[in-house]
Design a protein around this motif. Structure first.
Motif, PDB file in Angstrom:
ATOM      1  N   ASN A   1      -7.527  -4.689   3.695  1.00 47.22           N
ATOM      2  CA  ASN A   1      -8.609  -4.381   3.873  1.00 47.22           C
ATOM      3  C   ASN A   1      -9.360  -3.046   3.660  1.00 47.22           C
ATOM      4  O   ASN A   1     -10.899  -2.011   3.577  1.00 47.22           O
ATOM      5  N   ILE A   2      -8.211  -2.156   2.608  1.00 52.21           N
ATOM      6  CA  ILE A   2      -9.152  -1.365   1.966  1.00 52.21           C
ATOM      7  C   ILE A   2      -8.806  -1.129   0.759  1.00 52.21           C
ATOM      8  O   ILE A   2      -8.577  -0.487   0.133  1.00 52.21           O
TER       9      ILE A   2
ATOM     10  N   LYS B   1      -7.346   1.027  12.839  1.00 53.06           N
ATOM     11  CA  LYS B   1      -8.686   0.933  11.912  1.00 53.06           C
ATOM     12  C   LYS B   1      -7.933   1.386  10.651  1.00 53.06           C
ATOM     13  O   LYS B   1      -7.883   2.228  10.306  1.00 53.06           O
ATOM     14  N   ASP B   2      -9.113   0.787   9.856  1.00 54.57           N
ATOM     15  CA  ASP B   2      -8.993   1.166   8.487  1.00 54.57           C
ATOM     16  C   ASP B   2      -9.682   2.128   7.665  1.00 54.57           C
ATOM     17  O   ASP B   2      -8.788   2.868   6.760  1.00 54.57           O
ATOM     18  N   GLU B   3     -10.296   2.806   8.940  1.00 54.01           N
ATOM     19  CA  GLU B   3     -10.547   4.360   8.746  1.00 54.01           C
ATOM     20  C   GLU B   3      -9.770   5.305   8.672  1.00 54.01           C
ATOM     21  O   GLU B   3      -8.670   6.771   7.816  1.00 54.01           O
TER      22      GLU B   3
ATOM     23  N   ALA C   1      -6.115   4.089   7.893  1.00 52.77           N
ATOM     24  CA  ALA C   1      -5.681   3.693   7.167  1.00 52.77           C
ATOM     25  C   ALA C   1      -6.571   4.546   5.736  1.00 52.77           C
ATOM     26  O   ALA C   1      -4.898   4.961   4.947  1.00 52.77           O
ATOM     27  N   LYS C   2      -7.380   4.642   6.303  1.00 49.80           N
ATOM     28  CA  LYS C   2      -7.308   5.370   4.139  1.00 49.80           C
ATOM     29  C   LYS C   2      -7.182   7.194   4.633  1.00 49.80           C
ATOM     30  O   LYS C   2      -6.813   7.577   3.630  1.00 49.80           O
TER      31      LYS C   2
ATOM     32  N   LYS D   1      -1.637  -6.801   5.281  1.00 46.50           N
ATOM     33  CA  LYS D   1      -2.967  -6.738   5.806  1.00 46.50           C
ATOM     34  C   LYS D   1      -3.994  -5.684   6.013  1.00 46.50           C
ATOM     35  O   LYS D   1      -5.260  -5.602   5.302  1.00 46.50           O
ATOM     36  N   ILE D   2      -3.693  -4.500   5.478  1.00 44.39           N
ATOM     37  CA  ILE D   2      -4.265  -3.510   6.221  1.00 44.39           C
ATOM     38  C   ILE D   2      -4.971  -2.601   3.852  1.00 44.39           C
ATOM     39  O   ILE D   2      -5.608  -2.329   3.738  1.00 44.39           O
TER      40      ILE D   2
ATOM     41  N   HIS E   1     -10.597   1.275  -1.862  1.00 38.97           N
ATOM     42  CA  HIS E   1     -10.294   2.618  -1.324  1.00 38.97           C
ATOM     43  C   HIS E   1      -8.836   3.074  -1.926  1.00 38.97           C
ATOM     44  O   HIS E   1      -8.464   3.486  -3.249  1.00 38.97           O
TER      45      HIS E   1
END
Length: 105
Positions: free
Chosen positions: A57-58, A29-31, A33-34, A53-54, A61
């Protein structure tokens, strides 16, 4: 700072761990990764390898947290499905940020 860490899917992280990278974050999930990026920024990690890709998506951030700082260095790599189609070359941007010169073809 002298360590390397990786953020990615299970196959990417496993491959880097087999290769000797000690810190790896498997994210779906993006969260996640952040949160992994935030944790790594607070440690002595100098290179963060993240799948394209990750990173895509972020991106906002990453830009907010890293900005124009040289370290930690973010290196984006393709995952097992190959490279993402992009308008911006992340390695070119990295070189520009580190040495202050834009590489042109």
């Amino acid at each position: 700072m002298s360590s390397v860490a990786v953020i990615g899917d299970i196959d990417t992280v496993t491959g880097f761990k087999i290769g000797g990278v000690k810190k790896g974050f498997i994210v779906e999930k993006d969260e996640d990764a952040k949160n992994a990026l935030n944790e790594l920024i607070e440690t002595d990690i100098s290179i963060i390898i993240i799948t394209e890709k990750i990173a895509d998506n972020i991106r906002e951030h990453i830009n907010k947290k890293i900005g124009s700082d040289v370290l930690p260095m973010i290196i984006e790599i393709p995952d097992k499905f190959g490279s993402s189609d992009r308008d911006v070359d992340p390695m070119g941007e990295l070189i520009k940020r580190v040495i202050g010169v834009e590489m042109v073809k």
